[in-house]
Motif scaffolding. Structure first.
Motif, short mmCIF file in Angstrom:
data_model
loop_
_atom_site.label_atom_id
_atom_site.label_comp_id
_atom_site.label_asym_id
_atom_site.label_seq_id
_atom_site.Cartn_x
_atom_site.Cartn_y
_atom_site.Cartn_z
N UNK A 66 0.84 -1.21 0.00
CA UNK A 66 0.00 0.00 0.00
C UNK A 66 0.87 1.25 0.00
N UNK A 67 1.88 1.27 0.85
CA UNK A 67 2.76 2.44 0.93
C UNK A 67 3.53 2.63 -0.38
N UNK A 68 3.98 1.54 -0.97
CA UNK A 68 4.71 1.63 -2.24
C UNK A 68 3.81 2.17 -3.35
N UNK A 69 2.54 1.75 -3.34
CA UNK A 69 1.60 2.23 -4.35
C UNK A 69 1.35 3.72 -4.20
N UNK A 70 1.23 4.18 -2.97
CA UNK A 70 1.01 5.62 -2.75
C UNK A 70 2.25 6.42 -3.15
N UNK A 71 3.42 5.86 -2.91
CA UNK A 71 4.65 6.52 -3.37
C UNK A 71 4.69 6.57 -4.90
N UNK A 72 4.15 5.53 -5.53
CA UNK A 72 4.11 5.51 -6.99
C UNK A 72 3.25 6.63 -7.55
N UNK A 73 2.15 6.94 -6.88
CA UNK A 73 1.29 8.04 -7.33
C UNK A 73 2.08 9.35 -7.33
N UNK A 74 2.81 9.58 -6.25
CA UNK A 74 3.61 10.80 -6.14
C UNK A 74 4.70 10.83 -7.22
N UNK A 75 5.33 9.67 -7.45
CA UNK A 75 6.40 9.57 -8.44
C UNK A 75 5.90 9.93 -9.84
N UNK A 76 4.75 9.40 -10.20
CA UNK A 76 4.20 9.66 -11.53
C UNK A 76 3.84 11.14 -11.69
N UNK A 77 3.25 11.72 -10.65
CA UNK A 77 2.91 13.15 -10.71
C UNK A 77 4.16 14.01 -10.87
N UNK A 78 5.21 13.64 -10.16
CA UNK A 78 6.46 14.40 -10.24
C UNK A 78 7.07 14.31 -11.64
N UNK A 79 7.06 13.11 -12.21
CA UNK A 79 7.61 12.92 -13.56
C UNK A 79 6.82 13.76 -14.57
N UNK A 80 5.50 13.76 -14.45
CA UNK A 80 4.66 14.50 -15.38
C UNK A 80 4.88 16.00 -15.27
N UNK A 81 5.16 16.47 -14.05
CA UNK A 81 5.31 17.91 -13.84
C UNK A 81 6.68 18.42 -14.27
N UNK A 82 7.71 17.60 -14.18
CA UNK A 82 9.08 18.08 -14.40
C UNK A 82 9.65 17.77 -15.78
N UNK A 83 8.94 17.01 -16.61
CA UNK A 83 9.51 16.59 -17.88
C UNK A 83 8.58 16.90 -19.04
N UNK A 84 9.19 17.28 -20.15
CA UNK A 84 8.41 17.48 -21.37
C UNK A 84 8.24 16.16 -22.13
N UNK A 85 9.32 15.36 -22.18
CA UNK A 85 9.23 14.03 -22.79
C UNK A 85 8.89 13.03 -21.68
#
Length: 532
Positions: free
Chosen positions: A35-54
């Motif tokens: 559960x904790x890893x999945x919640x960290x995954x949500x944050x990780x994906x949001x961060x990638x989407x916000x900081x990268x164009x590709x």
């Protein structure tokens, strides 16, 4: 909409977050670390989407971290959580955002699930998707994925077995397609064409070290298929626990038939063909060579008796070897052709004779092969007259069928126990058929023996029946007149092919004689001199 379009990327991000949330909810009570890893995954994906164009490139770079919660979900071995996790992993694969490291971790997890018998069909689907949508899996990781599929082919569940067999076939094809694509890329880049194969032998052994990466994977796979069919331990497919010769021969045939250029262009593969495949085929044909119908087998061991499934597959492999690799395997093809002639002997089981005559017919509809036989064997002094032997064998085969017909009792079985090519004709044979009634069916009639002529092929083609029976374990009955009809068609196509070639050569010669002289050879008339 492509997987790299903005809409597709946006949809992927939404689905990934949904997958992480679903995983978190499912693991909330029983698996808090997941559960904790999945919640960290949500944050990780949001961060990638916000900081990268590709975004896709960034996801691929971080895919080892992104995929980790789903691997942990698979590790729970809970059916619902495992299904959810595998579906999420497949989504990442379809968008090609899985790195080499992440792919290795995925394969390791799939291996654990395979060993525990969890979601076997889903595992096969995941492996196939990983190997067909990405090229990041190679070397040891690739071999492990292939072994996983092989292992699932030998489970106790028929659906899993059949699905795994189809998956293995597709994966083998994909590996060789990768190699062909790799060759094409190097040709386009002008980095040198592939050298033609030399005459290979034990003194000219070549290793796979000179091959490019994808070619090396294909080489190791094909080499191990030969090892497994020969009942030897594989070098590359580590972890194989079971293999059948029938399945192995089918895989060898498909590779040889679908990718002949690989073996003709790469000396390393030519070596495998000459030094591994051909000796293997001759070795496996040994029981068929020694066996005599109605006589005791030379060895009490049951393996010395001809085995229908193996024999039909060997005949198919031989047909492919002669068709595609005759120029490379002149000596070996002489042995194969001699074996086909031997298998027409009256002492062989009738199903073996039927398979052999079908194989010979496949060769007779290829005039260029007939020409090669004549040039390589019959026209050379002190050489086996292979073409002559084929023609004589077909004639003797047909004659033996009439002898068998006239001597076989009316109640003789039509199965594999009759030494001739046909079943006995009840009640006496003759032009009128059974009971003396008239019939309109075409037939052969010789000294009161009547054998029906069946429409087994279209002129100029060789459509086999028994060579296609790969699902049969026991030899089937041979219909009356079938073997005779195939042999007759083979002779007709053989004569037609030779006639066509001769007529073509005569036409070329006639055209050359009637053609005007080349410009360089045309003589100009001498100048006319006038006396003053």
């Amino acid at each position: 909409m492509t997987t790299s379009s903005p809409e597709a990327v946006k949809k992927l991000l939404e689905n990934m977050q949904t997958d992480f949330r679903s995983l978190s909810m499912e693991c909330k009570k029983k698996f808090p670390p997941v559960k904790e890893a999945a919640e960290s995954g949500i944050v990780k994906v949001k961060t990638i989407a916000a900081r990268n164009t590709d975004i896709l490139a960034a996801l691929k770079e971080s895919s080892s971290e992104v995929v980790q919660p789903f691997l942990m979900g698979c590790g729970t071995k809970e059916p619902k959580i495992t299904q959810l996790s595998l579906a999420a992993i497949q989504r990442l694969m379809s968008h090609e955002v899985v790195s080499e490291a992440a792919a290795g971790s995925i394969i390791n997890m799939l291996w654990q699930l395979m060993e525990n018998g969890v979601e076997e069909l889903k595992l096969l689907q995941t492996v196939l998707l990983l190997l067909t949508t990405n090229t990041v899996v190679h070397h040891e990781a690739l071999s492990k994925a292939i072994v996983l599929c092989f292992r699932l082919h030998f489970t106790k569940d028929n659906i899993t077995n059949n699905t795994a067999a189809a998956t293995v076939r597709q994966v083998v094809t994909v590996i060789f397609e990768r190699m062909v694509a790799e060759d094409d890329q190097h040709k386009v880049r002008g980095q040198g064409s592939v050298e033609p194969p030399p005459v290979l032998g034990n003194s000219n052994r070549r290793s796979s070290s000179s091959l490019r990466p994808r070619a090396k994977d294909a080489y190791m796979l094909f080499q191990d298929l030969c090892q497994l069919v020969n009942a030897d331990a594989p070098y590359w497919l580590v972890g194989m626990t079971e293999m059948t010769r029938t399945f192995g021969l089918e895989l060898l045939e498909s590779v040889l038939n679908d990718f002949p250029g690989v073996f003709l262009q790469h000396p390393e593969f030519s070596f495998l063909l000459k030094e591994r495949v051909c000796p293997l085929v001759i070795k496996l044909f040994s029981p068929n060579i020694k066996f005599r119908q109605g006589l005791a087998a030379p060895s009490p061991a049951p393996v010395e008796k001809p085995y229908f499934p193996i024999c039909m597959r060997l005949l198919r492999v031989v047909s492919v070897l002669i068709k595609h690799f005759y120029s490379l395997l002149v000596t070996e093809c002489e042995i194969f052709l001699s074996l086909l002639v031997k298998f027409l002997d009256g002492e062989k089981p009738q199903w073996l004779r039927a398979g052999a005559v079908e194989s010979i017919h496949r060769l007779c509809v290829q005039p260029h092969l007939l020409r090669s036989f004549c040039q390589s064997y019959d026209m050379k002094p002190h050489s086996t007259k292979v073409f002559r032997d084929i023609v004589n064998a077909l004639g003797s085969f047909i004659q033996s069928l009439f002898i068998t017909q006239s001597t076989t009792p009316a109640n003789a079985p039509a199965g594999g126990s009759v030494s001739g090519g046909q079943a006995g004709v009840p009640g006496g044979a003759g032009p009128g058929g059974v009971g003396g009634g008239l019939t309109t069916q075409a037939a052969f009639e010789y000294r009161g023996t009547w054998i029906p002529l069946m429409a087994v092929n279209v002129q100029g083609s060789a459509k086999a029946t028994y060579l296609e029976m790969l699902d049969k374990v026991d030899p089937p009955s041979i219909p009356e007149g079938y073997a005779m009809s195939v042999a007759f068609s083979a002779l007709l196509d053989l004569v037609r092919g030779i006639t066509t070639m001769i007529e073509r050569e005569l036409a070329k010669e006639a055209s050359a004689r009637n053609a005007p002289a080349p410009p360089l050879l045309t003589r100009r008339a001498p100048p006319v001199t006038r006396s003053s």
